[in-house]
Design a protein around this motif. Sequence first.
Motif, PDB file in Angstrom:
ATOM      1  N   SER A 181      55.212  45.956  44.564  1.00  0.00           N
ATOM      2  CA  SER A 181      56.224  45.504  45.526  1.00  0.00           C
ATOM      3  C   SER A 181      57.205  44.558  44.847  1.00  0.00           C
ATOM      4  CB  SER A 181      55.562  44.808  46.718  1.00  0.00           C
ATOM      5  OG  SER A 181      54.739  45.698  47.431  1.00  0.00           O
ATOM      6  N   ALA A 220      49.172  46.669  45.124  1.00  0.00           N
ATOM      7  CA  ALA A 220      50.288  46.685  46.072  1.00  0.00           C
ATOM      8  C   ALA A 220      51.271  45.549  45.772  1.00  0.00           C
ATOM      9  CB  ALA A 220      49.760  46.561  47.501  1.00  0.00           C
ATOM     10  N   SER A 280      58.562  48.004  48.822  1.00  0.00           N
ATOM     11  CA  SER A 280      57.403  47.381  49.452  1.00  0.00           C
ATOM     12  C   SER A 280      56.235  48.361  49.529  1.00  0.00           C
ATOM     13  CB  SER A 280      57.766  46.908  50.868  1.00  0.00           C
ATOM     14  OG  SER A 280      56.638  46.343  51.504  1.00  0.00           O
ATOM     15  N   GLU A 311      48.372  46.549  55.954  1.00  0.00           N
ATOM     16  CA  GLU A 311      48.742  45.566  54.930  1.00  0.00           C
ATOM     17  C   GLU A 311      47.529  44.797  54.420  1.00  0.00           C
ATOM     18  OE1 GLU A 311      48.512  43.350  58.743  1.00  0.00           O
ATOM     19  OE2 GLU A 311      49.243  45.323  58.118  1.00  0.00           O
ATOM     20  N   GLN A 365      44.905  45.640  46.921  1.00  0.00           N
ATOM     21  CA  GLN A 365      45.817  44.562  47.317  1.00  0.00           C
ATOM     22  C   GLN A 365      46.598  44.044  46.112  1.00  0.00           C
ATOM     23  OE1 GLN A 365      43.365  41.651  49.357  1.00  0.00           O
ATOM     24  NE2 GLN A 365      43.669  42.620  51.346  1.00  0.00           N
ATOM     25  N   THR A 397      52.102  48.642  50.632  1.00  0.00           N
ATOM     26  CA  THR A 397      50.918  48.044  51.232  1.00  0.00           C
ATOM     27  C   THR A 397      49.698  48.637  50.516  1.00  0.00           C
ATOM     28  OG1 THR A 397      50.595  49.803  52.874  1.00  0.00           O
ATOM     29  CG2 THR A 397      52.055  47.965  53.488  1.00  0.00           C
TER      30      THR A 397
END
Length: 219
Positions: A173, A169, A178, A133, A166, A180
Amino acid sequence: MEFECCDVSIWKEALCGYASQIKSLSVNKKSNLVSLDEFYCNQLPSIIHQRNPNPFITTHELSQLMQWKLTRGKWRPRLLDFVSALDDTVVKTASQKAFQSLPDISKAISELTVLKGVGPATASAVLAAFAPELAPFMSDEAMEAALGNSKDYSLKQYLAFIDKLQTKAKDLSSEGVSFTPSDVERALWSYAVGKSSAPQLNQDPKTNPKKSSKRKRKN
């Protein structure tokens, strides 16, 4: 699939194709990539997290991780030799310090790259196994898609790569889905490998009928 693509279904499709691309690559390379990927993606994370309160990896596990990295990407046997020869205590200590440094990615990478044969890319694979994550693996395919450059393996480049993945992601999401940063990396890798192994499928007659008809007349 461009990195800027915002269609979650396309990203999910690419991610779902990861296992089949691993199998195809394993057959093409006549390698044990399927079992190495099973170890890296499913077994190693659990092994590391069971070592509370100070998680670490061993030299043997780092060697297997390196085999996975090189088999999934470019084979560099000297790196595997360097890593396999590392003292187990040294590897345990370095990885413990790295995991304890999180979420400071820069410090965590620096703790791991003291090991001979371990650069930012291999260090990223270690961190991704522990904290997917936070830290995605620095694969050439994902680097090329996110930054347009897969030749720079510096810490600075990895931090820029993390920032992009990041953010992507978070964007993907939503509505019960979801992602990561590691999911984003695998989707990018899967798409790139699939595209390179089947270039003829990239020509879509629906989007370019004239080009398609011309090609048919030439064949």
